[in-house]
Every structure is written in C-alpha cells, then in structure tokens.
Write a protein that holds these residues in place. Structure first.
Motif, PDB file in Angstrom:
ATOM      1  N   SER A  24       1.000  11.344  -2.646  1.00 51.85           N
ATOM      2  CA  SER A  24      -0.309  10.712  -2.826  1.00 51.85           C
ATOM      3  C   SER A  24      -1.300  11.298  -1.827  1.00 51.85           C
ATOM      4  N   LEU A  25      -2.580  11.140  -2.143  1.00 51.45           N
ATOM      5  CA  LEU A  25      -3.675  11.526  -1.260  1.00 51.45           C
ATOM      6  C   LEU A  25      -4.500  10.300  -0.936  1.00 51.45           C
ATOM      7  N   ARG A  26      -5.111  10.289   0.230  1.00 56.05           N
ATOM      8  CA  ARG A  26      -6.051   9.223   0.576  1.00 56.05           C
ATOM      9  C   ARG A  26      -6.992   9.739   1.652  1.00 56.05           C
ATOM     10  N   PRO A  27      -8.193   9.157   1.723  1.00 59.33           N
ATOM     11  CA  PRO A  27      -9.102   9.537   2.809  1.00 59.33           C
ATOM     12  C   PRO A  27      -8.508   9.142   4.153  1.00 59.33           C
ATOM     13  N   ARG A  28      -8.751   9.956   5.168  1.00 58.92           N
ATOM     14  CA  ARG A  28      -8.279   9.656   6.529  1.00 58.92           C
ATOM     15  C   ARG A  28      -9.342   8.877   7.284  1.00 58.92           C
ATOM     16  N   ASP A  29      -8.923   7.828   7.992  1.00 56.18           N
ATOM     17  CA  ASP A  29      -9.855   7.093   8.831  1.00 56.18           C
ATOM     18  C   ASP A  29     -10.469   8.036   9.861  1.00 56.18           C
ATOM     19  N   GLU A  61       0.824  -1.216   0.000  1.00 58.54           N
ATOM     20  CA  GLU A  61       0.000   0.000   0.000  1.00 58.54           C
ATOM     21  C   GLU A  61       0.856   1.264   0.000  1.00 58.54           C
ATOM     22  N   TRP A  62       2.066   1.165   0.523  1.00 54.21           N
ATOM     23  CA  TRP A  62       2.948   2.344   0.555  1.00 54.21           C
ATOM     24  C   TRP A  62       3.343   2.816  -0.847  1.00 54.21           C
ATOM     25  N   THR A  63       3.170   1.955  -1.864  1.00 60.46           N
ATOM     26  CA  THR A  63       3.562   2.336  -3.223  1.00 60.46           C
ATOM     27  C   THR A  63       2.490   3.157  -3.936  1.00 60.46           C
ATOM     28  N   ILE A  64       1.294   3.288  -3.369  1.00 55.26           N
ATOM     29  CA  ILE A  64       0.217   4.007  -4.056  1.00 55.26           C
ATOM     30  C   ILE A  64       0.663   5.437  -4.367  1.00 55.26           C
ATOM     31  N   GLY A  65       0.492   5.835  -5.608  1.00 58.79           N
ATOM     32  CA  GLY A  65       0.941   7.146  -6.066  1.00 58.79           C
ATOM     33  C   GLY A  65       2.326   7.135  -6.672  1.00 58.79           C
ATOM     34  N   ARG A  66       3.043   6.002  -6.561  1.00 58.72           N
ATOM     35  CA  ARG A  66       4.415   5.907  -7.064  1.00 58.72           C
ATOM     36  C   ARG A  66       4.421   5.879  -8.590  1.00 58.72           C
ATOM     37  N   PRO A  67       5.164   6.776  -9.258  1.00 65.65           N
ATOM     38  CA  PRO A  67       5.226   6.755 -10.728  1.00 65.65           C
ATOM     39  C   PRO A  67       6.239   5.734 -11.236  1.00 65.65           C
ATOM     40  N   LEU A  68       5.998   5.191 -12.417  1.00 66.91           N
ATOM     41  CA  LEU A  68       6.942   4.328 -13.120  1.00 66.91           C
ATOM     42  C   LEU A  68       7.209   4.966 -14.475  1.00 66.91           C
ATOM     43  N   GLY A  97     -12.474  10.489   8.975  1.00 70.28           N
ATOM     44  CA  GLY A  97     -12.822  11.740   8.301  1.00 70.28           C
ATOM     45  C   GLY A  97     -11.614  12.623   8.060  1.00 70.28           C
ATOM     46  N   GLY A  98     -11.606  13.286   6.909  1.00 68.78           N
ATOM     47  CA  GLY A  98     -10.486  14.147   6.558  1.00 68.78           C
ATOM     48  C   GLY A  98      -9.632  13.514   5.472  1.00 68.78           C
ATOM     49  N   THR A  99      -8.455  14.099   5.270  1.00 70.97           N
ATOM     50  CA  THR A  99      -7.578  13.686   4.181  1.00 70.97           C
ATOM     51  C   THR A  99      -6.150  13.561   4.684  1.00 70.97           C
ATOM     52  N   VAL A 100      -5.406  12.626   4.106  1.00 79.95           N
ATOM     53  CA  VAL A 100      -3.977  12.469   4.373  1.00 79.95           C
ATOM     54  C   VAL A 100      -3.211  12.717   3.075  1.00 79.95           C
ATOM     55  N   ALA A 101      -2.308  13.667   3.077  1.00 75.57           N
ATOM     56  CA  ALA A 101      -1.402  13.899   1.950  1.00 75.57           C
ATOM     57  C   ALA A 101      -0.007  13.434   2.377  1.00 75.57           C
ATOM     58  N   GLU A 102       0.580  12.527   1.618  1.00 80.29           N
ATOM     59  CA  GLU A 102       1.881  11.960   1.997  1.00 80.29           C
ATOM     60  C   GLU A 102       2.926  12.228   0.921  1.00 80.29           C
ATOM     61  N   ILE A 119     -11.731  13.409   1.005  1.00 79.23           N
ATOM     62  CA  ILE A 119     -11.617  13.349  -0.452  1.00 79.23           C
ATOM     63  C   ILE A 119     -12.208  12.043  -0.944  1.00 79.23           C
ATOM     64  N   ARG A 120     -12.948  12.106  -2.028  1.00 77.82           N
ATOM     65  CA  ARG A 120     -13.512  10.894  -2.601  1.00 77.82           C
ATOM     66  C   ARG A 120     -12.393  10.041  -3.210  1.00 77.82           C
ATOM     67  N   PRO A 121     -12.530   8.710  -3.114  1.00 79.68           N
ATOM     68  CA  PRO A 121     -11.486   7.845  -3.710  1.00 79.68           C
ATOM     69  C   PRO A 121     -11.260   8.122  -5.188  1.00 79.68           C
ATOM     70  N   GLU A 122     -12.327   8.451  -5.939  1.00 76.79           N
ATOM     71  CA  GLU A 122     -12.157   8.687  -7.362  1.00 76.79           C
ATOM     72  C   GLU A 122     -11.494  10.030  -7.665  1.00 76.79           C
ATOM     73  N   HIS A 123     -11.268  10.849  -6.630  1.00 80.47           N
ATOM     74  CA  HIS A 123     -10.640  12.162  -6.838  1.00 80.47           C
ATOM     75  C   HIS A 123      -9.179  12.209  -6.394  1.00 80.47           C
ATOM     76  N   VAL A 124      -8.644  11.102  -5.851  1.00 78.95           N
ATOM     77  CA  VAL A 124      -7.297  11.161  -5.276  1.00 78.95           C
ATOM     78  C   VAL A 124      -6.226  11.429  -6.330  1.00 78.95           C
ATOM     79  N   GLU A 125      -6.497  11.111  -7.596  1.00 83.69           N
ATOM     80  CA  GLU A 125      -5.548  11.432  -8.661  1.00 83.69           C
ATOM     81  C   GLU A 125      -5.938  12.713  -9.388  1.00 83.69           C
ATOM     82  N   ARG A 126      -7.224  12.922  -9.631  1.00 84.77           N
ATOM     83  CA  ARG A 126      -7.658  14.135 -10.333  1.00 84.77           C
ATOM     84  C   ARG A 126      -7.278  15.396  -9.565  1.00 84.77           C
ATOM     85  N   ALA A 127      -7.167  15.274  -8.236  1.00 84.18           N
ATOM     86  CA  ALA A 127      -6.840  16.450  -7.424  1.00 84.18           C
ATOM     87  C   ALA A 127      -5.491  17.047  -7.798  1.00 84.18           C
ATOM     88  N   PHE A 128      -4.615  16.241  -8.447  1.00 85.84           N
ATOM     89  CA  PHE A 128      -3.302  16.744  -8.842  1.00 85.84           C
ATOM     90  C   PHE A 128      -3.307  17.366 -10.238  1.00 85.84           C
TER      91      PHE A 128
END
Length: 485
Positions: free
Chosen positions: A467-472, A67-74, A474-479, A422-431
């Motif tokens: 990467s962005l993800r919803p926070r358990d 899960e730590w790789t989410i948002g990782r570019p190749l 409520g709220g958002t986590v940006a890492e 943040i909605r799951p479908e927006h975690v990439e569009r937000a960038f």
C-alpha cells in the motif's frame, strides 16, 4: 461499546463531512473522514470499508486499529468475501465463525465480532462497511444497525456521484452506471430519459425532457465518441425506433476510463521507446569510440567508457526485465513460497541498488526480525522499484529510509521518502499499469509507469499486500507486508 449509538456526535461529525463535499473534496479523503466520524459514534474499536470489483475486494479506507489492513486484497474466492456478498444487507457475525486468513488475523489482534453493512447501488454491491468490536456480546441495538446501514447508503451515494470513487475504476458501479438511454423526436428533443442517462450526464430527467440532447446525435447505425465540457468522454450510438412517427433511440456510456487507458498505452509506447533508445544510443556511441580510437585513448578513458557501457547495459537489462515481467502472470522464478530471512534479503538487495540511491538509503532492521514467507529472489526487484520511485519523486540529496518490522501475522518493511508526496486519490491508481501521476508530472518525472504495477503483482503472488500513503510531514510511505514464515 456505549449503551446506545451517539447520534448527536455522529450528526455533528457527519455535518463536517458534508462541508468537505460542499467545498469540493471527494473520494478517499471524504470516505476516510466519514469512517473516523462513525467509529466513536458506534463505539467500535475500528471501522473499515472494502471496495468490491469483479476480481474481488480490497480494503481502501479504515479508522482505528484496522488501519494496517489498508491495501489488503480479498479474493473473490475467499469464503469471507462470499459471506459478505450474501445474506441480509446489515448483519452481525463473530469473527471466529468466518473462514479466511483476514478474519483470523483480526481475531488474533483481539477483535471478536463485527457488524457489516453492504453499500449497494442499482442492486449491485460496490462495497461493505465494517464496524469491529473486541467483545463477544452480540448487539441487539436496532439504532446501531440502522445507523451503519445508513452510513453504507451514504457511501453508495458517493459512488453514484462518481466523485473520486470507485478507487479501482473497474468496480460493478461502472457497469451499473454505464448505459444511458434516450428517445428523441424528429426535432431532436428528448422524449424519454432513463435514470442511467441522468447519472452519466449529470442532467436530471426534468432538465433533459423536451430539450435537445446535451451532445451531438450521430447518424442512425453509427458510433460517435464525444468529449463533454467537463472532460469526460461518451460513446454514443443511435438507431431508428420502429413504429409510427420519426423517433430515434440513443444509447450512450461513459468511456472516460477507456480513453485514459488508451492515452496511457500511447504514453507507455512513447516513453518506453525513449528509454530503450537512450541507453542503446549511449552504448553504441562509447562502443564506436573504443573501436575507432582505441590506440589514441588513455587507460583511464578506456575504463571510463567500459564503465558507462556497463551501467547503461544494466539499465537496459532492467527495463527489458520489467517489460517481460509485466507481460506474464508467472511468479518471478516460478518457485513455491518458502521461509526466508527478510532482514538479510533487504541488506543484500541494497547492494544491488544504483550507487546514487545506495548513498541516500538508510536501512533499519531489528536484530530479532522473524522470517517471512515468499520468494527471496524477487525482493530485490520490489525494493529496487520502491526505492527508485522514492528517489524519483524526492530531492536528490534527501534521505530514503527503509524500516523493517513484524507483528503476529506478518513481516513488513516500509520505504519512506521526503518528496512531493502522493494525493490520497492516487494511492490506488499509482499501482495501475502505464499510470504515472498527472500529465504535468510525467514531463518532470519520466518513466514507463510499470514499477509499482510490478511490485503489487510480485507481492500479491506471495500472499502479501502493498500500500501507499502520504507521509506525515511530507513525502510518501510504501509498505509491503508478507506472511510470517
């Protein structure tokens, strides 16, 4: 790894995923649920999915220890990326046989081999599904390989439906599905309807044949942009077909993303004009007051006016800097990456935050945090944008927390808030540049839609990722993750 693939559990869990689709869910939530179902059935330590676009790949979903790789570019030039896009559709490989930083980092975490299956649609690769294992024993389980290939085909089918996927919106699937072709007779009834036409319109050949087109027919040689009842936009062209009879060939493609970009650009111009006008108006007003009424003002009034002018000038300078940075591909400062004290850089960056954000921020930095490799100066911009975004989408009195940490390959920090999430479908569009939530959100949360776009560009120019993800709760986590120095 189990002696054989647990098909019974997989079918049961896959049935739950199908129920999600039938209930109207789509995109990343469904993809993530599918990966969570696949991992135990395949006996894998973790499962991940990489989505491919013309510029390369990006990990968009993972289950288990990946899960730590989410948002990782190749990047497209990465040897591992080239390897994934060639050869058999389903195959097995040891990670120590792959070049590239990500393969090395996975191996450092105790993962030794993977089985990978490409998700293909109309002959184009839209992504790859990976099951990773901690042992070196190469599996000869044909059922296991076939199951992974089947799941990759299910994901490709999700892309074919275009329900929340692709996440990036510019993947090869768009090119594969773009052009529909129809031939109509003199009465306007369909005589030919290709597969792409069915995919673009959602109307099968059986539903379309011998019936009128589901959209207006422009005059021969002209182009028409038409909005369908479901909100999507088509660009339609037509021409006379050479031969006996009066037939017309019609081509059409989905231009919804282009329309959205045009709308976002218009919004950007309007919002940016407003944001520029506001501080300029305030600065001019206070400057005129000081000029015209200097003698009648008290010392307190003069200092207050000067303070407001300074604050608004800082806002104006920051906005101009964001606009200039968004228009260039040069790394801020154009300096090579060097090791730097991330903890010290974070503490210094906090001091540059606006006072209202600084009062709400809680910084947690371990004393033994190792150095990061990158550009220390640009970290102020990254932290400012992430904290500003967190503050904008959360209550005025809610705390914003920054946690720094490290593992064997990366040094990271995450900004967490307790806002609307943040909605799951927006975690990439937000960038995306100019993008900022739904239209209703734009009215309640003003902005030019550049902050997160700049953050991703700055971080990835330093070989890191964000990467962005919803926070358990409520709220958002940006890492943000950067290489260790």
């Amino acid at each position: 790894m189990p002696e054989r693939t647990d098909l019974a559990d997989l079918i049961t869990d896959h049935g739950a995923v199908i129920e999600m689709i039938n209930s109207g869910e789509a995109g990343l939530p469904v993809l993530t649920a599918l990966l969570r179902a696949a991992r135990p059935a395949l006996g894998a330590a973790c499962v991940a999915f990489v989505e491919f676009a013309p510029t390369g790949g990006r990990v968009i979903a993972a289950s288990g220890c990946a899960e730590w790789t989410i948002g990782r570019p190749l990047p497209a030039s990465d040897p591992a990326t080239v390897c994934l896009l060639t050869g058999p559709r389903v195959r097995q490989t040891r990670l120590d046989r792959l070049d590239g930083p990500l393969a090395g980092e996975l191996a450092e975490r105790g993962l030794r081999r993977m089985i990978v299956a490409r998700a293909e649609l109309n002959g184009l690769t839209v992504g790859s599904l990976h099951a990773l294992y901690a042992d070196n024993e190469e599996s000869e389980d044909r059922v296991q390989h076939a199951t992974l290939g089947y799941l990759a085909s299910c994901i490709a089918h999700m892309y074919g439906d275009q329900s929340g996927l692709p996440v990036h919106g510019d993947g090869p699937v768009v090119a594969a599905l773009a052009d529909g072709l129809a031939v109509v007779d003199r009465d306007g009834r369909v005589r030919l309807w290709n597969p792409a036409a069915a995919q673009v319109t959602g109307r099968s050949a059986g539903e379309a044949m011998n019936r009128p087109l589901p959209f207006p027919l422009p005059p021969a040689g002209q182009v028409l942009d038409h909005q369908l009842s479901d909100g999507r936009w088509l660009r339609i062209t037509s021409g006379e077909l050479v031969g006996p009879g009066t037939l017309r060939v019609v081509t059409f493609r989905d231009i919804t993303d282009q329309q959205r970009r045009d709308s976002d650009r218009d919004l950007f111009v309007a919002v940016t004009s407003h944001e520029l006008r506001t501080p300029v108006t305030v600065i001019k007003g206070y400057a005129d007051t000081l000029t015209d009424h200097w003698e009648s003002l008290t010392d307190h009034d003069r200092r207050q006016a000067a303070r407001v002018i300074g604050q608004r000038a800082n806002e104006l300078a920051r906005l101009v800097d964001r606009l200039l940075t968004s228009a260039t591909d040069v790394r801020p400062g154009d300096e090579p990456a060097v090791p730097f004290d991330l903890g010290g850089a974070l503490r210094a960056a906090v001091l540059d935050l606006p006072a209202d954000l600084r009062r709400r921020l809680l910084l947690h930095v371990p004393v033994d945090l190792p150095k990061a490799l990158g550009d220390r100066h640009s970290l102020t911009t990254v932290l400012t944008e992430l904290c500003t975004n967190a503050g904008k989408w959360s209550p005025a009195d809610a705390a914003i927390e920054v946690f720094a940490a490290a593992d064997r390959q990366t040094v990271s920090f995450r900004v967490t808030d307790r806002g609307v999430g943040i909605r799951p479908e927006h975690v990439e569009r937000a960038f995306d540049r100019f993008w900022q939530g739904e239209s209703g959100d734009r009215r309640g949360y003003p902005g030019a839609g550049l902050g997160l776009y700049l953050v991703r560009r700055i971080v990835e120019q330093q070989n890191g990722w964000v990467s962005l993800r919803p926070r358990d709760g409520g709220g958002t986590v940006a890492e943000v993750r950067l290489p260790r120095g």
